[in-house]
Scaffold this motif. Sequence first.
Motif, PDB file in Angstrom:
ATOM      1  N   ASP A   1      78.493  55.041  42.416  1.00 42.03           N
ATOM      2  CA  ASP A   1      78.771  53.982  41.426  1.00 42.03           C
ATOM      3  C   ASP A   1      77.508  53.232  41.011  1.00 42.03           C
ATOM      4  OD1 ASP A   1      81.442  54.609  41.455  1.00 42.03           O
ATOM      5  OD2 ASP A   1      82.007  53.017  42.862  1.00 42.03           O
ATOM      6  N   ALA A   2      76.478  53.257  41.851  1.00 46.81           N
ATOM      7  CA  ALA A   2      75.225  52.580  41.510  1.00 46.81           C
ATOM      8  C   ALA A   2      74.508  53.271  40.355  1.00 46.81           C
ATOM      9  CB  ALA A   2      74.315  52.529  42.734  1.00 46.81           C
ATOM     10  N   CYS A   3      74.957  54.475  39.999  1.00 46.18           N
ATOM     11  CA  CYS A   3      74.351  55.212  38.879  1.00 46.18           C
ATOM     12  C   CYS A   3      75.053  54.931  37.554  1.00 46.18           C
ATOM     13  CB  CYS A   3      74.372  56.714  39.164  1.00 46.18           C
ATOM     14  SG  CYS A   3      73.350  57.210  40.556  1.00 46.18           S
ATOM     15  N   ASN A   4      76.136  54.155  37.592  1.00 45.47           N
ATOM     16  CA  ASN A   4      76.865  53.856  36.368  1.00 45.47           C
ATOM     17  C   ASN A   4      75.987  53.096  35.374  1.00 45.47           C
ATOM     18  OD1 ASN A   4      79.043  55.051  37.564  1.00 45.47           O
ATOM     19  ND2 ASN A   4      80.260  53.173  37.794  1.00 45.47           N
ATOM     20  N   ARG A   5      76.022  53.536  34.123  1.00 43.52           N
ATOM     21  CA  ARG A   5      75.310  52.904  33.011  1.00 43.52           C
ATOM     22  C   ARG A   5      73.803  52.818  33.308  1.00 43.52           C
ATOM     23  NH1 ARG A   5      78.826  51.277  29.355  1.00 43.52           N
ATOM     24  NH2 ARG A   5      77.268  50.052  28.239  1.00 43.52           N
ATOM     25  N   ARG A   6      73.292  53.922  33.843  1.00 41.67           N
ATOM     26  CA  ARG A   6      71.866  53.998  34.130  1.00 41.67           C
ATOM     27  C   ARG A   6      71.271  55.293  33.579  1.00 41.67           C
ATOM     28  NH1 ARG A   6      70.072  52.305  40.146  1.00 41.67           N
ATOM     29  NH2 ARG A   6      68.094  52.815  39.133  1.00 41.67           N
ATOM     30  N   THR A   7      69.967  55.282  33.372  1.00 44.76           N
ATOM     31  CA  THR A   7      69.228  56.470  32.936  1.00 44.76           C
ATOM     32  C   THR A   7      68.264  56.872  34.041  1.00 44.76           C
ATOM     33  OG1 THR A   7      69.372  55.899  30.586  1.00 44.76           O
ATOM     34  CG2 THR A   7      67.601  57.403  31.242  1.00 44.76           C
ATOM     35  N   LEU A   8      68.373  58.119  34.488  1.00 37.54           N
ATOM     36  CA  LEU A   8      67.510  58.646  35.538  1.00 37.54           C
ATOM     37  C   LEU A   8      66.731  59.844  35.004  1.00 37.54           C
ATOM     38  CD1 LEU A   8      70.100  58.717  38.497  1.00 37.54           C
ATOM     39  CD2 LEU A   8      68.521  56.859  37.919  1.00 37.54           C
ATOM     40  N   THR A   9      65.465  59.925  35.345  1.00 35.03           N
ATOM     41  CA  THR A   9      64.661  61.098  35.001  1.00 35.03           C
ATOM     42  C   THR A   9      64.591  62.011  36.211  1.00 35.03           C
ATOM     43  OG1 THR A   9      63.320  59.935  33.356  1.00 35.03           O
ATOM     44  CG2 THR A   9      62.380  61.934  34.314  1.00 35.03           C
ATOM     45  N   LEU A  10      64.840  63.313  35.998  1.00 39.00           N
ATOM     46  CA  LEU A  10      64.763  64.298  37.073  1.00 39.00           C
ATOM     47  C   LEU A  10      63.559  65.195  36.825  1.00 39.00           C
ATOM     48  CD1 LEU A  10      68.522  65.340  37.493  1.00 39.00           C
ATOM     49  CD2 LEU A  10      67.265  63.430  38.546  1.00 39.00           C
ATOM     50  N   ALA A  11      62.588  65.121  37.732  1.00 37.88           N
ATOM     51  CA  ALA A  11      61.349  65.895  37.604  1.00 37.88           C
ATOM     52  C   ALA A  11      61.076  66.651  38.892  1.00 37.88           C
ATOM     53  CB  ALA A  11      60.175  64.968  37.282  1.00 37.88           C
ATOM     54  N   GLY A  12      60.443  67.800  38.761  1.00 39.33           N
ATOM     55  CA  GLY A  12      60.096  68.600  39.916  1.00 39.33           C
ATOM     56  C   GLY A  12      58.955  67.986  40.713  1.00 39.33           C
ATOM     57  N   PRO A  13      58.625  68.571  41.872  1.00 39.46           N
ATOM     58  CA  PRO A  13      57.609  68.003  42.763  1.00 39.46           C
ATOM     59  C   PRO A  13      56.206  67.947  42.171  1.00 39.46           C
ATOM     60  CG  PRO A  13      58.997  69.567  43.936  1.00 39.46           C
ATOM     61  CD  PRO A  13      59.310  69.727  42.487  1.00 39.46           C
ATOM     62  N   ALA A  14      55.875  68.848  41.224  1.00 41.88           N
ATOM     63  CA  ALA A  14      54.529  68.870  40.643  1.00 41.88           C
ATOM     64  C   ALA A  14      54.611  69.352  39.201  1.00 41.88           C
ATOM     65  CB  ALA A  14      53.606  69.774  41.454  1.00 41.88           C
ATOM     66  N   ALA A  15      53.607  68.967  38.403  1.00 40.69           N
ATOM     67  CA  ALA A  15      53.577  69.331  36.984  1.00 40.69           C
ATOM     68  C   ALA A  15      52.434  70.311  36.727  1.00 40.69           C
ATOM     69  CB  ALA A  15      53.408  68.088  36.119  1.00 40.69           C
ATOM     70  N   TYR A  16      52.698  71.274  35.843  1.00 42.94           N
ATOM     71  CA  TYR A  16      51.724  72.325  35.579  1.00 42.94           C
ATOM     72  C   TYR A  16      51.545  72.555  34.084  1.00 42.94           C
ATOM     73  CZ  TYR A  16      52.859  73.413  40.449  1.00 42.94           C
ATOM     74  OH  TYR A  16      53.076  73.320  41.801  1.00 42.94           O
ATOM     75  N   THR A  17      50.342  72.990  33.708  1.00 41.79           N
ATOM     76  CA  THR A  17      50.107  73.420  32.332  1.00 41.79           C
ATOM     77  C   THR A  17      50.608  74.853  32.180  1.00 41.79           C
ATOM     78  OG1 THR A  17      47.920  74.354  32.805  1.00 41.79           O
ATOM     79  CG2 THR A  17      48.016  71.997  32.209  1.00 41.79           C
ATOM     80  N   THR A  18      50.744  75.292  30.925  1.00 43.54           N
ATOM     81  CA  THR A  18      51.151  76.670  30.666  1.00 43.54           C
ATOM     82  C   THR A  18      50.160  77.651  31.287  1.00 43.54           C
ATOM     83  OG1 THR A  18      52.263  76.081  28.594  1.00 43.54           O
ATOM     84  CG2 THR A  18      51.596  78.368  28.856  1.00 43.54           C
ATOM     85  N   LYS A  19      48.882  77.357  31.171  1.00 42.26           N
ATOM     86  CA  LYS A  19      47.852  78.224  31.734  1.00 42.26           C
ATOM     87  C   LYS A  19      48.012  78.364  33.246  1.00 42.26           C
ATOM     88  CE  LYS A  19      42.828  78.770  32.143  1.00 42.26           C
ATOM     89  NZ  LYS A  19      41.503  78.181  31.819  1.00 42.26           N
ATOM     90  N   GLU A  20      48.292  77.267  33.918  1.00 42.57           N
ATOM     91  CA  GLU A  20      48.459  77.313  35.374  1.00 42.57           C
ATOM     92  C   GLU A  20      49.682  78.127  35.770  1.00 42.57           C
ATOM     93  OE1 GLU A  20      46.393  73.031  36.572  1.00 42.57           O
ATOM     94  OE2 GLU A  20      48.547  73.112  36.071  1.00 42.57           O
ATOM     95  N   VAL A  21      50.772  78.004  34.993  1.00 44.35           N
ATOM     96  CA  VAL A  21      51.981  78.774  35.287  1.00 44.35           C
ATOM     97  C   VAL A  21      51.713  80.266  35.124  1.00 44.35           C
ATOM     98  CG1 VAL A  21      54.329  79.274  34.503  1.00 44.35           C
ATOM     99  CG2 VAL A  21      53.575  76.907  34.700  1.00 44.35           C
ATOM    100  N   ILE A  22      51.020  80.633  34.053  1.00 44.56           N
ATOM    101  CA  ILE A  22      50.698  82.044  33.821  1.00 44.56           C
ATOM    102  C   ILE A  22      49.833  82.586  34.950  1.00 44.56           C
ATOM    103  CG2 ILE A  22      49.421  83.621  32.317  1.00 44.56           C
ATOM    104  CD1 ILE A  22      50.348  81.898  29.947  1.00 44.56           C
ATOM    105  N   GLU A  23      48.875  81.811  35.403  1.00 50.21           N
ATOM    106  CA  GLU A  23      48.008  82.246  36.498  1.00 50.21           C
ATOM    107  C   GLU A  23      48.807  82.469  37.786  1.00 50.21           C
ATOM    108  OE1 GLU A  23      45.036  79.229  36.703  1.00 50.21           O
ATOM    109  OE2 GLU A  23      43.825  80.096  35.081  1.00 50.21           O
ATOM    110  N   LYS A  24      49.776  81.605  38.046  1.00 49.45           N
ATOM    111  CA  LYS A  24      50.620  81.779  39.234  1.00 49.45           C
ATOM    112  C   LYS A  24      51.388  83.099  39.147  1.00 49.45           C
ATOM    113  CE  LYS A  24      51.414  76.849  40.167  1.00 49.45           C
ATOM    114  NZ  LYS A  24      50.857  76.823  41.542  1.00 49.45           N
TER     115      LYS A  24
END
Length: 352
Positions: A228-251
Amino acid sequence: MPGVGSRGPQLAPASRARRCRLHCTANAGGGTPVAKNSILVVGGTGTLGRQVVRKALDEGYEVRCIVKPRMNPADFLRDWGATTVQADLTDPTSLPATLVGISAIIDCATARPEESTQKVDWEGKVALIQCAQAMGIKRYMFMSIFNCDKHPEVPLMNIKAATEQYLAATALDYTVLRLCGFHQAVIGNYAVPILEDRKVWGTNDDSRTAYMDTQDIARLTLAALRNDACNRRTLTLAGPAAYTTKEVIEKCENLSDSRAQVSTVPTWLLKGTRGVLRGADWAKDAADRLAFAEVLAGNEAWTAPMEETYALLGVDPASVTSLDDYLQEYFTRIMKKLKQVGATADRTNFYV
């Protein structure tokens, strides 16, 4: 209400909105009490929606899904134990019947490439929200886009922001979940093309995205639904780390022991192409989808702190799958299959 591009999202015509309310009201009379664990998933056949359906069923929810008549029916949803009902967001009169006996809506839907974003993501969602109000739905979970309110030049993002505002003006107990990106999109956009020795399309920007597994998003969504504490709220869901397209391709290259055929498209070219297409009515939707180039050109980081969100939802951060772990598992499984069939890592036309 903010505009979409230069035109702005057009509010559903008064007669259409009134027609939807009338149909909803006609179906909203008193009757059998609604079970608290009965939910409607909109967009249940999509990448995220199907994970929400599966997780909800695993947690004991009674799940109903809106499906449109298609050549490829949603049999897998019924096989899992969900109930399906035919309806269409572009037909407001089809929506009230889907909400009978429902206590909560989880809205994962968005227009497919061949569909109109205006009709599905704006007019259809307005009609759905109106029906939810008229029929006394308790909770409404809305999947939105990270920083959508900061990019009115991108039609879909602007429509998402407008829908958030529309929800806030209602009496519904809603929760907005702003998403950054999916692990699954990395597989389709980069991993599979590299394995098949096809071109990988990239851009020359430095934007970073904190991808998250749709299974984790589904788990967090249901945790928010119960809280109920989430009622009428906005939450952002993000993964543990952020990557550029180049970094993803290299992986993907490192894990597949392959070299990608990367074709880099300058963001200025994408923006220019969008400008040309916007001048042709037949290409308007394609131009709108290219509008994300405006975001790429900003070299933004699509990520957000998650400590408070994890604490609010009672989720252990260590239980969230990182992109590295997700890709490692994917490529380990695929490389094993390749060995079993006697193929090499650069074999083309290898579908999974």
